[in-house]
Design a protein around this motif. Structure first.
Motif, short mmCIF file in Angstrom:
data_model
loop_
_atom_site.label_atom_id
_atom_site.label_comp_id
_atom_site.label_asym_id
_atom_site.label_seq_id
_atom_site.Cartn_x
_atom_site.Cartn_y
_atom_site.Cartn_z
N GLU B 14 -57.17 -44.08 -99.54
CA GLU B 14 -57.09 -45.00 -98.44
C GLU B 14 -58.28 -46.24 -97.69
O GLU B 14 -58.38 -46.92 -97.22
CB GLU B 14 -56.97 -43.59 -97.58
CG GLU B 14 -55.83 -44.69 -96.32
CD GLU B 14 -55.39 -43.90 -95.14
OE1 GLU B 14 -54.81 -42.59 -96.14
OE2 GLU B 14 -54.44 -44.20 -94.26
N ALA B 15 -59.67 -45.03 -97.65
CA ALA B 15 -60.79 -45.14 -96.70
C ALA B 15 -61.01 -46.60 -97.58
O ALA B 15 -61.51 -47.14 -96.94
CB ALA B 15 -61.39 -44.28 -96.70
N VAL B 16 -61.31 -46.78 -99.29
CA VAL B 16 -61.73 -47.54 -99.11
C VAL B 16 -61.17 -49.17 -99.93
O VAL B 16 -61.17 -49.93 -99.80
CB VAL B 16 -62.37 -47.47 -100.85
CG1 VAL B 16 -62.88 -46.09 -101.25
CG2 VAL B 16 -61.43 -47.15 -102.21
N ASP B 17 -59.86 -48.66 -99.71
CA ASP B 17 -58.37 -49.84 -99.27
C ASP B 17 -59.47 -51.17 -98.41
O ASP B 17 -58.60 -52.19 -97.94
CB ASP B 17 -57.55 -49.51 -98.90
CG ASP B 17 -56.36 -50.49 -99.18
OD1 ASP B 17 -56.25 -50.93 -100.25
OD2 ASP B 17 -55.75 -51.02 -98.61
N GLY B 18 -59.86 -50.63 -96.97
CA GLY B 18 -60.39 -51.91 -96.35
C GLY B 18 -61.64 -52.73 -96.47
O GLY B 18 -62.26 -51.59 -97.05
N PHE B 19 -61.80 -53.79 -95.61
CA PHE B 19 -63.23 -53.86 -95.77
C PHE B 19 -64.24 -53.22 -95.26
O PHE B 19 -65.00 -53.61 -95.08
CB PHE B 19 -63.06 -55.25 -95.68
CG PHE B 19 -62.88 -55.48 -94.01
CD1 PHE B 19 -61.63 -55.87 -93.18
CD2 PHE B 19 -63.83 -56.06 -92.96
CE1 PHE B 19 -61.76 -55.15 -91.73
CE2 PHE B 19 -64.12 -55.63 -91.41
CZ PHE B 19 -62.78 -55.95 -90.83
#
Lengths: 323, 471
Positions: B14-19
């Motif tokens: 989830e964390a690495v999904d955003g920019f």
């Protein structure tokens, strides 16, 4: 042992009674349909069975154990209504995540995930992000995640929602296959035609109460209504039949057909006897049956006339109830 | 454990999904690259030792045990005849003292500035003055740790030694004084032996060990792979302290906490969204377990980000300077622990409101509140130390003490982390002149215990709410 058993199940949200003493029983290997209007308490009932909502009174067991316990949940697959999968997953990674939560070993997951996704027809896109899926694909994925740990009981809340007709047919076939392999399915759907096609038993909930329950045949059976047609060129003796206490109504389709309604205690036999005596030739005689939709509409209307109109004006809905 | 790792992995995904995470990693990489572009060239032994002995004008009374700083600029120190010897250097240290008259043979010494310096070093400080008094009691930002009030540094005024005291100074006292000065100003271990010379001239034969690999050795510092010379005479330890404490632990830590909070504030509300939570709660996992795992998922994310940044900086510093101080790596767990405080608040707010915005606002507000409590406590402690507590009503002190005692020790953790870094980089003299030795440090035990208790309370409340709620 029943797979699902509830006894006098009651749930209240403040002053709102979402369920009022619901008692039902689902046996192993059945496909059991739960029908009801929006707000009837269907989803609340399912959530109580899974432990997402606490019951106020009564008792519920799943697979012989109290509903909602961790041990029971391990043996149940669930597809919620209006589910939202984390958008950052692919179908494969989501299945892997949920499989881990079910305690499925990694080696089994590696084998089962493609198999299950193939079963619901989305294996070709299993490594694409879920946010790129159509609603139908998400629904298929929802079914897949409910099946991957091979549960004894599968609870599906609106499984064909957003799925195209071909997809619905595939899902129906899948449910039939699951039933054949000994699974029990508890189905909540608005699509009465589908429920009629695949369910063994059906319960109708109305404003938190169980108002009808039985097999499809029991519910759709309609005593005392026949459609009858004579050979071409012969006319039906309406007056004579009416004099014997029957109600006769001409039908537009098929041409020349009549509908004969009987009072309690009457049978169709005297009518047939009369036709034979008059030398008339019978070509068509069918006991009229009603559809599940007819049953549902009549049941709902009889239980509480005008409920739908009241709800549309903004009657309160229980918390957590998506039904 | 399978569920635990599954949720950790899910949180990370989830964390690495955003920019934002990539912006953060990019910034961290830039900082690591900048540090890796630095070069530290030790100064030649002659000029380096000459620079070191010039620092001897600053002394610390009571054989260096006092925190009071004494300055004597009357003595001239010179390092001559510097030659490599063993793993260090041999040199002749000349001290030219300021004396009223030359000594006469077979008569007691007549006294001079060097004997006076050594005699004063041997005894307790005399009259002192505080830095705040010198600065007209103006509050200035100092190196006492990220924006805190300046530490109270005391200076010895006109430290005198009587002629008898000066005469009582032996060669052994002088040698001990100089050994101590080498150690405290440069971290050098030295053997010192006095050579014959007519006072007020003094000469000593000095042998150091450890070469230039000491934190007080002057270095030429260049950046961007040697293209820009920053300084030709800077202590290696001072530069490392600025990088590790002021930049990474101070500014970097605050940025990491803030961005960490923003990213992780979405974890629990997203999990609790209608349609999502059903999919998790129907799995065979307890609600409290699920929440705690998700919380640990957030911490793990910050731990990994901090590990990447701090580990990268540590590696870059080690490779470029040869200074491999493991204490700097303690920033990783300590920053994560600090984050655990505010993330516990964020978790509670998220469970109650299911809103990431509310979780963000309340947790950042709480972080600021803790910072303010820490600052006020520092100021009040000083008022107490200076016996100026009558300037405020007693209940104000009680309130501040109670808040500090019962709330998590956000500021104390920062102080303790800064101390660890300073201990690993600065020379003893620098720690004292920067005022770091004057700070009252809290104990590790109470800081960690109170903080853990607070985190446990927040999580317990969040779990109770989660377990009792219908979804």
């Amino acid at each position: 042992m029943s797979i699902i058993e509830t006894h006098n199940l009651t749930k209240t949200y403040g002053r709102i009674e979402a369920l009022k003493g619901v008692s039902l029983r689902v046996e192993k290997g059945q496909i059991y349909g739960l029908l009801g209007q929006n707000g009837a308490g269907k989803t609340t009932l399912i959530k109580i069975l899974l432990g997402l909502v606490r019951l106020t009174e009564g008792a519920a067991t799943l697979l012989g154990q109290p509903a909602g316990t961790v041990g029971v949940r391990r043996r149940v697959g669930y597809l919620p209504e209006d589910h939202q999968f984390p958008h950052y997953h692919t179908a494969y990674s989501l299945m892997d995540f949920y499989g881990s939560l079910y305690g499925v070993p990694a080696s089994v997951r590696r084998r089962k995930i493609p198999e299950t996704l193939e079963l619901v027809g989305i294996a070709g896109r299993m490594h694409s992000k879920i946010k790129t899926y159509s609603k139908g694909m998400k629904q298929r994925l929802g079914i897949a995640q409910a099946l991957m740990h091979d549960p004894e009981l599968i609870i599906l809340d609106e499984p064909t929602d957003g799925v195209d007709p071909m997809g619905r047919k595939e899902i129906r076939e899948l449910m039939a296959t699951l039933k054949q392999s000994g699974h029990t399915i508890f189905l909540n759907s608005h699509l009465l035609g589908e429920v009629e096609m695949i369910c063994d038993r059906v319960a109708i909930l109305q404003r938190g109460q169980l108002v009808r329950e039985g097999t499809i045949a029991e519910l759709t059976q309609q005593k005392g209504l026949y459609v009858l047609r004579l050979a071409e060129g012969q006319s039906f003796p309406v007056e004579a039949v009416t004099q014997r206490g029957y109600t006769v109504r001409s039908l537009a389709e098929p041409p020349g057909a009549v509908e004969i309604a009987m009072s309690d205690g009457q049978t169709i036999d005297p009518v047939i006897q009369l036709l034979v005596e008059r030398g008339l030739s019978l070509r068509h005689l069918v006991e009229q049956k009603q559809t599940l939709e007819d049953v549902f509409m009549k049941t709902v209307e009889a239980a509480e006339p005008g409920v739908d109109r009241q709800r549309r004006r903004g009657a309160a809905r229980p918390v957590g109830g998506g039904n | 454990m399978q569920s635990f790792f599954a949720i950790l992995k899910d949180s990370f995904r989830e964390a690495v999904d955003g920019f934002v995470i990539y912006v953060m990693l990019g910034l961290s990489s830039v900082v690591i690259l900048v540090v890796a572009s630095m070069s530290f060239m030790p100064a030649e032994p002659g000029p380096a030792l000459e620079a070191i002995v010039q620092r001897f004008s600053l002394t610390f009374p009571d054989k260096g045990r006092s925190r009071v700083i004494s300055a004597s600029f009357e003595n001239r120190y010179a390092a001559t005849e510097v030659k490599p010897e063993g793993d260090g250097y041999r040199l002749r240290l000349k001290v030219t003292a300021n004396g009223s008259r030359a000594n006469e043979p077979d008569k007691p010494p007549q006294g001079d500035s060097f004997r006076r310096t050594v005699a004063a070093w041997l005894k307790q400080p005399g009259r002192t003055v505080k830095m705040s008094d010198l600065a007209g009691k103006q509050q200035q930002s100092g190196p006492g740790g990220s924006g805190s009030p300046p530490p109270e540094i005391e200076f010895s005024l006109n430290q005198e030694a009587t002629l008898d005291e000066q005469r009582a100074v032996t060669n052994a006292d002088m040698e001990e004084f100089l050994r101590h000065q080498f150690a405290i100003h440069a971290g050098l271990t030295a053997t010192v032996q006095r050579l014959p010379a007519d006072e007020p001239q003094y000469e000593f034969d000095v042998t150091t060990s450890g070469g230039s690999a000491v934190r007080g050795w002057p270095h030429t510092m260049k950046m961007f792979f040697g293209t820009v010379t920053v300084s030709e005479d800077v202590n290696l330890g001072t530069v490392l302290w600025i990088i590790e404490d002021q930049i990474i632990n101070g500014v970097g830590g605050a940025v990491a906490l803030l961005i960490g909070l923003i990213i992780t504030a979405f974890f629990i509300p997203n999990m609790l969204r209608k349609g999502s939570i059903d999919l998790l709660l129907c799995k065979p996992i307890g609600r409290a377990q699920l929440l705690i795992y998700k919380y640990i998922g957030g911490l793990t994310f910050v731990f990994l980000i901090t590990s990447f940044t701090v580990g990268g900086i540590w590696l870059a510093i080690g490779l470029r300077s040869g200074h491999w101080d493991l204490r700097f790596l303690a920033v990783i767990p300590l920053l994560t622990f600090t984050f655990a405080i505010v993330y516990a608040v964020s978790t509670l707010v998220a469970v109650v409101t299911r809103s990431p915005i509310a979780a963000m606002i309340v947790s950042i507000g709480f972080m600021l509140f803790l910072y303010i409590v820490g600052q006020v406590k520092t100021i009040f402690d000083r008022l107490r130390l200076e016996e100026r507590s009558d300037t405020m009503p007693a209940w104000v002190f009680t309130l501040v003490d109670a808040l500090n005692n019962w709330l998590p020790r956000y500021k104390d953790l920062d102080k303790l982390t800064s101390k660890l870094i300073a201990d690993g980089t600065l020379t003893e003299a620098e720690r004292r002149t920067f005022g770091l030795a004057s700070i009252e440090y809290p104990s590790w035990e109470s800081t960690i215990a109170v903080t853990l208790a607070f985190i446990a309370l927040m999580l317990a409340l969040a779990c109770v709410r989660m377990v009792r709620r219908d979804y």
